[in-house]
Design a protein around this motif. Structure first.
Motif, PDB file in Angstrom:
ATOM      1  N   TYR A 493     -45.665  15.964 -18.173  1.00  0.00           N
ATOM      2  CA  TYR A 493     -45.643  17.397 -18.435  1.00  0.00           C
ATOM      3  C   TYR A 493     -45.392  18.232 -17.186  1.00  0.00           C
ATOM      4  N   THR A 494     -45.299  17.621 -16.023  1.00  0.00           N
ATOM      5  CA  THR A 494     -44.953  18.364 -14.805  1.00  0.00           C
ATOM      6  C   THR A 494     -44.273  17.423 -13.825  1.00  0.00           C
ATOM      7  N   GLU A 496     -42.159  18.558 -11.024  1.00  0.00           N
ATOM      8  CA  GLU A 496     -41.562  19.236  -9.878  1.00  0.00           C
ATOM      9  C   GLU A 496     -41.573  18.359  -8.620  1.00  0.00           C
ATOM     10  N   TYR A 542     -54.506  21.234 -14.719  1.00  0.00           N
ATOM     11  CA  TYR A 542     -53.151  21.805 -14.830  1.00  0.00           C
ATOM     12  C   TYR A 542     -52.864  22.259 -16.259  1.00  0.00           C
ATOM     13  N   THR A 543     -53.226  21.450 -17.232  1.00  0.00           N
ATOM     14  CA  THR A 543     -52.892  21.778 -18.619  1.00  0.00           C
ATOM     15  C   THR A 543     -53.839  22.814 -19.221  1.00  0.00           C
ATOM     16  N   GLY A 545     -56.013  24.997 -17.302  1.00  0.00           N
ATOM     17  CA  GLY A 545     -56.241  26.184 -16.488  1.00  0.00           C
ATOM     18  C   GLY A 545     -57.706  26.452 -16.201  1.00  0.00           C
ATOM     19  N   GLY A 575     -47.356  27.943  -8.456  1.00  0.00           N
ATOM     20  CA  GLY A 575     -46.767  27.614  -9.746  1.00  0.00           C
ATOM     21  C   GLY A 575     -47.787  27.733 -10.852  1.00  0.00           C
ATOM     22  N   PHE A 576     -47.498  27.097 -11.955  1.00  0.00           N
ATOM     23  CA  PHE A 576     -48.334  27.169 -13.143  1.00  0.00           C
ATOM     24  C   PHE A 576     -49.751  26.686 -12.832  1.00  0.00           C
ATOM     25  N   ASN A 577     -50.728  27.531 -13.137  1.00  0.00           N
ATOM     26  CA  ASN A 577     -52.157  27.213 -12.955  1.00  0.00           C
ATOM     27  C   ASN A 577     -52.504  26.759 -11.536  1.00  0.00           C
ATOM     28  N   ALA A 578     -51.797  27.283 -10.545  1.00  0.00           N
ATOM     29  CA  ALA A 578     -52.113  26.936  -9.152  1.00  0.00           C
ATOM     30  C   ALA A 578     -53.502  27.418  -8.729  1.00  0.00           C
TER      31      ALA A 578
END
Length: 616
Positions: A493-494, A496, A542-543, A545, A575-578
Motif C-alpha cells: 500500500y506504499t 515510494e 501509516y494506514t 493515522g 507525506g501521507f500520515n507523516a
C-alpha cells in the motif's frame, strides 16, 4: 466457395480452397496469399502497425509527456514496483550480479526475482535503455510497445489463419490487443499487456497441427514458449488453458481433423518440451525451490472473481464507461478482467448463431464460455437471485500453479476469441456483394466496438525523492553492509521508497518491500516479506493515522528489528500520515529526528536504537 473456418465438402477440392484449420494444410489460393504476407510487408500492413503504435502512444500520452514526474493514477503501488523490477534487472546485468535473486530490497532475506514479475525476457534486453534513461522510460516503452506489438502479432496470425481480408484482420487484432481487460492491466501490469508472444505460440501450434515441418515448428514452439516464461508465466498458463479449451472443443466439433492433427502433435510436442526444459530448468528451480520461494498465493476463496454481469458492463477506461459503476464489479481498477460491454456480447451472439455451422466458430464459442465461467470462481451467484452454483474453478483450484492465479483473469481468454469472431464477421461482411447489407453489417460492428474504445490513462504527479536520498547525504550515516530504513517501509500500500531505490540506481539497501515472498512456516506466498513487529506497527500507523501506545516491549522490538535489518539510518519523508509516524518513531527511538534534506532522520549507525545510546 467457403470462407475460412467453414467445414468443406471433403469430396470437393474447390470447396476447401480457403480453409485453413488444424490438421489440414493451407491449400491453393490461401497458401499463395499467406506466402505473400510472410515474404514482404505490404503498405497496408505497415499502416496497421503504425496505427497500433499510434493508438498505444495516445493511450499513454499523459505519461510520455512528463516521464520525470508522471505516475499513472490508477496504478496503485504497481508502477513503482514494475519500475523497481526493471531497475534491478538492469543493475544486475550491469554489475554481473545474480539476475534471479537480490538482497537490495527485503534485506536481509532478499527477493526471489524469478518468483516475481521481473520480465527478464524484456528487462534484460532493454538494460541499455534503463541505464541510459531510467526505468520509467523502460516502463513506458514496455507498456506502449507491448500493447502495439500484441496487436501487430494478432494481425499477422489472423491474416495467416482466419481471414482473407486485411481490414478484417486489423479489426479483430485491435479488439484482441486493446480489449477492456488489456487496458485495465495497462495501468501498471506490463506482463499482461506485452502479450505479443502468445499469438506467435498459437501460430506455431497450428503449424505443428498441420504437420508440414514438424521438427522446425516444434523447435520454434519450444523456443517461443521458453521466452514467454521469461516474460510472464501466469499469462502463459492462462493462454495454455484457453488453447486446451479450444483444442477440446474443436476435437468434438470435427473429430476427423482432430485425429489428423494428433499425429504431428504426438511427434512435435516432445521435441518442443525438449527445447523448453534446458532453457528454463535452472531458473524454475530457483523460483520454486530457491531462497525466497513460496507455495501458493491465496487470494481468498471466491473473492477475486468476475460476476456474470461484469461481462456486460463497460470498463472505467472505456468510452462508454463509468468508473463508479465499474468499481462495483471489480476488486480494483487493475483487475477489470471482463467488461466487454453488452453491445459486443450481443454481436458475438449473433455471429455465433449465424456461423455456428463452422467447427472453428463452435470451438471459439466454447473457449470463450469456458474462460468466462472459470473466471467466475468456485461459486457462481446467479444475478438477481440468492442461487449459488458450483463453478468449475473448484476442480482445478488445488492443482499446481493454479492456487497462485487470480481466477478473474481467465476472463481475458475472451479477448482474442472475440477478436477472431469479429474478424470472421467483418471478413464475411466485406465480401458481400450487397451494398446495403455490407453497410448495415459494418455499422453493427462499429456500434458494438465504439463503446469499448479506450480513453487515455490519467496521470498524477509522483512525490519527489527527498534530497537526503537523491543527493547522497544518506551515505554519511550508513556504513558498509548497513541499510537505510525508510518509513513507512515499502509495502503493497506504499511503495515510494522503492522509487527512491530506482531513482538512485539501487545505491542503498533497505528492508521491507512490495514483492512476492514467503510468509509463515508454510511459506505461503504474500505480497510483502514476513512482517517483523516494527514493520507491522509502522504499517498500522501509516494506514490508520493513529499513534499507538508505545511501551518497553515496542521499544525492545524496534531495537531488535533495527539490529536484524543492520540499520544505519531511519528516514521519514513528508507525506501521507507523516505526523503520526513521526510521533511513533520519536517514542520508539527515544528522541526527536533531525530534519535533513527534506526528511526527518534518526542516526542509528551503531546498529541499535537511540534508546541504548548514552545520554539518549
Amino acid at each position: 466457395m467457403t470462407t475460412v473456418g467453414q467445414q468443406p465438402d471433403r469430396t470437393s477440392v474447390a470447396t476447401a480452397e480457403h480453409t485453413t484449420v488444424p490438421g489440414q494444410r493451407p491449400p491453393g489460393q490461401l497458401r499463395r496469399v499467406t506466402g505473400t504476407i510472410t515474404r514482404r510487408v505490404r503498405p497496408f500492413d505497415a499502416a496497421v502497425a503504425a496505427l497500433f503504435l499510434l493508438a498505444a502512444h495516445l493511450l499513454y500520452v499523459n505519461l510520455w509527456s512528463d516521464l520525470a514526474h508522471g505516475y499513472l493514477t490508477d496504478s496503485g503501488g504497481d508502477q513503482n514496483q514494475a519500475e523497481w523490477f526493471m531497475a534491478i534487472a538492469a543493475e544486475n546485468i550491469a554489475h554481473l550480479h545474480n539476475p534471479f535473486f537480490t538482497t537490495v530490497q527485503g534485506f536481509p532475506d532478499g527477493v526471489n526475482l524469478m518468483a516475481n514479475t521481473v520480465m527478464l525476457g524484456l528487462t534484460v534486453p532493454l538494460t541499455p535503455i534503463t541505464l541510459a534513461f531510467g526505468p520509467t522510460v523502460t516502463y513506458a516503452l514496455v507498456l506502449t510497445w507491448g500493447l502495439a506489438g500484441t496487436g501487430i502479432a494478432w494481425y499477422w496470425v489472423l491474416g495467416r489463419w482466419a481471414v482473407r481480408s486485411r481490414p478484417a484482420a486489423a479489426v479483430g487484432a485491435a479488439l484482441a490487443a486493446f480489449a477492456p481487460p488489456m487496458i485495465s492491466h495497462g495501468n501498471a501490469h506490463p506482463n499482461f499487456t506485452a502479450l505479443f508472444m502468445i499469438p506467435l505460440i498459437v501460430d506455431r501450434a497450428l503449424c505443428l497441427c498441420r504437420g508440414d515441418r514438424v521438427v522446425r515448428d516444434a523447435v520454434l514452439l519450444g523456443l517461443f514458449t521458453a521466452y514467454q516464461i521469461f516474460i510472464g508465466e501466469e499469462v502463459l498458463l492462462i493462454a495454455a488453458v484457453g488453447m486446451l479449451l479450444f483444442a477440446a472443443a474443436y476435437a468434438l466439433a470435427d473429430p476427423g481433423r482432430a485425429r489428423e492433427a494428433a499425429r504431428p502433435l504426438r511427434k512435435g510436442l516432445p521435441i518442443a518440451l525438449a527445447m523448453v526444459l534446458p532453457l528454463v530448468a535452472g531458473p524454475l528451480y530457483v523460483q520454486f525451490l530457491g531462497p525466497g520461494s513460496y507455495t501458493d498465493v491465496p487470494h481468498g476463496y471466491g473473492v477475486v472473481v468476475n460476476s456474470p454481469l461484469s461481462f456486460l458492463q463497460f470498463a472505467g477506461r472505456s468510452l462508454a464507461g463509468n468508473e463508479a459503476i465499474a468499481d462495483r464489479f471489480a476488486v480494483n481498477r487493475l483487475e477489470q478482467n471482463a467488461f466487454y460491454g453488452w453491445p459486443l456480447a450481443g454481436l458475438a451472439l449473433v455471429i455465433a448463431v449465424r456461423l455456428w455451422h463452422r467447427a472453428l466458430v463452435k470451438a471459439l464459442v466454447c473457449t470463450a464460455i469456458g474462460g468466462a465461467v472459470l473466471s467466475m470462481g468456485p461459486r457462481i451467484q446467479v444475478p438477481g437471485t440468492h442461487i449459488v452454483l458450483p463453478g468449475p474453478w473448484r476442480l482445478i483450484l488445488d492443482l499446481p500453479l493454479f492456487g497462485s492465479v487470480i481466477e478473474s483473469r481467465f476472463g481475458m481468454v475472451c479477448a482474442p476469441v472475440l477478436g477472431v469472431l469479429v474478424a470472421l464477421a467483418v471478413d464475411r461482411i466485406t465480401a458481400s456483394s450487397e451494398p446495403r447489407l455490407k453497410a448495415a453489417g459494418l455499422v453493427a460492428v462499429a456500434a458494438a466496438l465504439l463503446p469499448i474504445v479506450p480513453t487515455p490513462y490519467p496521470v498524477n504527479v509522483r512525490p519527489a525523492v527527498p534530497d537526503f536520498i537523491a543527493d547522497g547525504t544518506w551515505r554519511r550515516y550508513v556504513d558498509e553492509g548497513q541499510t537505510v530504513v525508510p518509513v513507512p517501509l515499502a509495502h503493497s500500500y506504499t511503495t515510494e521508497s522503492q522509487h527512491w531505490q530506482s531513482a538512485t540506481r539501487m545505491a542503498f539497501t533497505m528492508p521491507g518491500g512490495y514483492f512476492m515472498a514467503p510468509n509463515g512456516p508454510a511459506h505461503v506466498g504474500n505480497y510483502n516479506p514476513e512482517p517483523r513487529p516494527t514493520y507491522r506497527l509502522l504499517g498500522t500507523v501509516y494506514t490508520s493515522g493513529k499513534v499507538p501506545e508505545i511501551g518497553p516491549r515496542q521499544r525492545a522490538e524496534a531495537e531488535a528489528d533495527l539490529s536484524y535489518w543492520k540499520a544505519g539510518v531511519v528516514v521519514l519523508a513528508p507525506g501521507f500520515n507523516a505526523p503520526p509516524l513521526y510521533q511513533t518513531l520519536r517514542q520508539l527511538l527515544g528522541r526527536d529526528g533531525t530534519l535533513i534534506g527534506g526528511a526527518w532522520v534518526w542516526d542509528v549507525n551503531d546498529g541499535t536504537s537511540a534508546t541504548r545510546r548514552p545520554g539518549a
